[in-house]
Write an enzyme that holds these catalytic residues in place. Structure first.
Site, PDB file in Angstrom:
ATOM      1  N   GLU A 168       0.831  -1.212   0.000  1.00 52.12           N
ATOM      2  CA  GLU A 168       0.000   0.000   0.000  1.00 52.12           C
ATOM      3  C   GLU A 168       0.865   1.262   0.000  1.00 52.12           C
ATOM      4  O   GLU A 168       0.359   2.352   0.267  1.00 52.12           O
ATOM      5  CB  GLU A 168      -0.943   0.014   1.215  1.00 52.12           C
ATOM      6  CG  GLU A 168      -1.837  -1.198   1.360  1.00 52.12           C
ATOM      7  CD  GLU A 168      -2.853  -1.389   0.238  1.00 52.12           C
ATOM      8  OE1 GLU A 168      -2.854  -0.584  -0.716  1.00 52.12           O
ATOM      9  OE2 GLU A 168      -3.618  -2.365   0.298  1.00 52.12           O
ATOM     10  N   HIS A 207      -2.740   2.328   8.216  1.00 56.65           N
ATOM     11  CA  HIS A 207      -3.818   1.498   7.675  1.00 56.65           C
ATOM     12  C   HIS A 207      -3.960   0.259   8.552  1.00 56.65           C
ATOM     13  O   HIS A 207      -2.970  -0.417   8.850  1.00 56.65           O
ATOM     14  CB  HIS A 207      -3.483   1.099   6.235  1.00 56.65           C
ATOM     15  CG  HIS A 207      -4.361   0.023   5.675  1.00 56.65           C
ATOM     16  ND1 HIS A 207      -5.739   0.143   5.621  1.00 56.65           N
ATOM     17  CD2 HIS A 207      -4.078  -1.204   5.146  1.00 56.65           C
ATOM     18  CE1 HIS A 207      -6.247  -0.952   5.079  1.00 56.65           C
ATOM     19  NE2 HIS A 207      -5.263  -1.783   4.782  1.00 56.65           N
ATOM     20  N   HIS A 212      -6.981  -3.063   9.924  1.00 61.12           N
ATOM     21  CA  HIS A 212      -8.164  -3.857   9.583  1.00 61.12           C
ATOM     22  C   HIS A 212      -9.049  -4.057  10.821  1.00 61.12           C
ATOM     23  O   HIS A 212      -9.276  -5.203  11.223  1.00 61.12           O
ATOM     24  CB  HIS A 212      -7.751  -5.226   9.046  1.00 61.12           C
ATOM     25  CG  HIS A 212      -7.025  -5.231   7.741  1.00 61.12           C
ATOM     26  ND1 HIS A 212      -6.510  -6.368   7.162  1.00 61.12           N
ATOM     27  CD2 HIS A 212      -6.753  -4.222   6.881  1.00 61.12           C
ATOM     28  CE1 HIS A 212      -5.937  -6.077   6.003  1.00 61.12           C
ATOM     29  NE2 HIS A 212      -6.062  -4.776   5.810  1.00 61.12           N
ATOM     30  N   GLU A 231     -17.481  11.792  22.361  1.00 59.27           N
ATOM     31  CA  GLU A 231     -16.177  12.389  22.042  1.00 59.27           C
ATOM     32  C   GLU A 231     -15.923  12.508  20.532  1.00 59.27           C
ATOM     33  O   GLU A 231     -15.035  13.251  20.104  1.00 59.27           O
ATOM     34  CB  GLU A 231     -15.059  11.532  22.647  1.00 59.27           C
ATOM     35  CG  GLU A 231     -14.935  11.659  24.152  1.00 59.27           C
ATOM     36  CD  GLU A 231     -14.394  13.027  24.569  1.00 59.27           C
ATOM     37  OE1 GLU A 231     -13.316  13.390  24.107  1.00 59.27           O
ATOM     38  OE2 GLU A 231     -15.077  13.725  25.338  1.00 59.27           O
ATOM     39  N   HIS A 267     -12.793  -3.663   3.889  1.00 63.71           N
ATOM     40  CA  HIS A 267     -11.344  -3.851   4.007  1.00 63.71           C
ATOM     41  C   HIS A 267     -10.798  -3.271   5.316  1.00 63.71           C
ATOM     42  O   HIS A 267     -10.219  -4.009   6.111  1.00 63.71           O
ATOM     43  CB  HIS A 267     -10.661  -3.211   2.781  1.00 63.71           C
ATOM     44  CG  HIS A 267      -9.186  -3.432   2.722  1.00 63.71           C
ATOM     45  ND1 HIS A 267      -8.498  -3.611   1.541  1.00 63.71           N
ATOM     46  CD2 HIS A 267      -8.238  -3.490   3.704  1.00 63.71           C
ATOM     47  CE1 HIS A 267      -7.213  -3.797   1.789  1.00 63.71           C
ATOM     48  NE2 HIS A 267      -7.027  -3.714   3.093  1.00 63.71           N
TER      49      HIS A 267
HETATM   50  P1  13P Z   1       1.140  -5.415   3.098  1.00 63.07           P
HETATM   51  O1  13P Z   1       1.568  -6.668   3.846  1.00 63.07           O
HETATM   52  O2  13P Z   1       1.709  -5.375   1.708  1.00 63.07           O
HETATM   53  O3  13P Z   1       1.427  -4.174   3.901  1.00 63.07           O
HETATM   54  O4  13P Z   1      -0.436  -5.503   2.881  1.00 63.07           O
HETATM   55  C1  13P Z   1      -1.315  -5.627   3.957  1.00 63.07           C
HETATM   56  C2  13P Z   1      -2.620  -4.957   3.723  1.00 63.07           C
HETATM   57  O5  13P Z   1      -3.302  -4.629   4.668  1.00 63.07           O
HETATM   58  C3  13P Z   1      -3.047  -4.656   2.337  1.00 63.07           C
HETATM   59  O6  13P Z   1      -4.120  -3.780   2.300  1.00 63.07           O
HETATM   60 ZN    ZN Z   2      -5.283  -3.801   4.164  1.00 57.00          ZN
END
Ligand code: 13P
Ligand code: ZN
Length: 274
Positions: free
Chosen positions: A117, A141, A143, A171, A212
């Site tokens: 990413e 980023h 998940h 908040e 995602h």
């Molecule tokens: P990477 O291991 O390449 O960082 O990818 C993980 C991910 O969350 C892709 O969206």
């Molecule tokens: Zn991801």
């Protein structure tokens, strides 16, 4: 002195450990980049490879970040392993003078490349640096399960997500008065999703990726982690409330959101209020 003794590297590692402990980083899920200051780059320079690795085209361009250096997680690396072996999991990358290529100058000692990413991170850095007069340094980023779950039940609009989150925890309008952006489902890892995300980042400091995860940005590690955490916690509360099976009976009224913004001296995105 080891590179892991340098304070910015220690803070980066702790961040990864905190994210793992929250349960947001199954397997290699998620990635983190930090734009180093000049002083931090100078502190890390003694550890750089004597011969840098080849330049790689990013497929995107951010001329305002030409010559910048980033600390980044590696592609396929597990956040869980970062505290155990930072030199295997992390890297420092240098951006070229056109702002369109990178090369690894430290780390990934067993091979590999920066996060898949990286184009999204880089474009978000470019846009957020411009939007914040250079203040933004962290792009994260992850998940988290609850904000991702909401992308299956809420309309995929900035307005719907911002309102649901603001109204789930008092908040929230203080922490992200601008709301959050939403990017519809796209194939991750390339220039297309990078451009769609960075377009949203012109207006928002956090962007949901449908089905995602979430991107958060900020000037430092604490603020950025806190933004991710606050959004995910609000999403969790909303999911828990919906899970009671009665629907939402009452919530914070729109004038209540306005009153919070007034009291705390923030500018809430009025276009999202009724
Ligand atoms: P990477 O291991 O390449 O960082 O990818 C993980 C991910 O969350 C892709 O969206
Ligand atoms: Zn991801």
């Amino acid at each position: 002195m080891k590179i892991t003794d340098v304070p910015v590297v220690q803070r980066f590692i702790r961040f990864c450990e905190d994210g793992w402990n929250q349960g947001w980083h199954e397997r290699n899920g998620g990635n983190l980049t930090y734009r180093l200051t000049q002083a931090e780059t100078d502190a890390l320079r003694p550890f750089f490879d004597r011969v840098p690795r080849p330049w790689t085209d990013m497929g995107v361009q951010g001329t305002n970040l030409a010559g910048a250096y980033f600390l980044a997680t590696g592609s396929g690396k597990y956040f869980r392993n970062v505290p155990l072996d930072a030199a295997d999991c992390l890297c420092v990358v240098e951006i070229d003078s056109t702002g369109s290529r990178y090369r690894v100058v430290w780390g990934l000692v067993n091979g590999g490349r920066p996060t898949s990413e990286f184009p999204s991170h880089f474009m978000n850095h470019s846009v957020r640096a411009r939007a914040t007069q250079g203040e933004c340094r962290v792009i994260y980023h992850a998940h988290p399960a609850n904000i991702t779950a909401l992308t299956f039940v809420l309309p995929l609009t900035d307005r719907d997500f911002s309102r649901a989150l603001w109204k789930s925890e008092t908040e929230c309008p203080v922490v992200f008065p601008g709301g959050v952006g939403v990017v519809e489902w796209m194939v991750p890892g390339g220039a297309e999703i990078a451009l769609a995300t960075s377009k949203k980042m012109e207006e928002y400091d956090a962007v949901v990726w449908a089905h995602h995860g979430l991107f958060a940005s900020g000037p430092d590690f604490d603020t950025t982690f806190g933004l991710m955490h606050t959004i995910e916690k609000a999403a969790q509360i909303y999911v828990l409330a919906l899970g009671c099976g009665q629907g939402i009976r009452q919530t914070i009224p729109d004038d209540g959101l306005r009153a919070i913004a007034r009291e705390f001296g923030v500018t809430i995105r009025e276009a999202f209020l009724d």
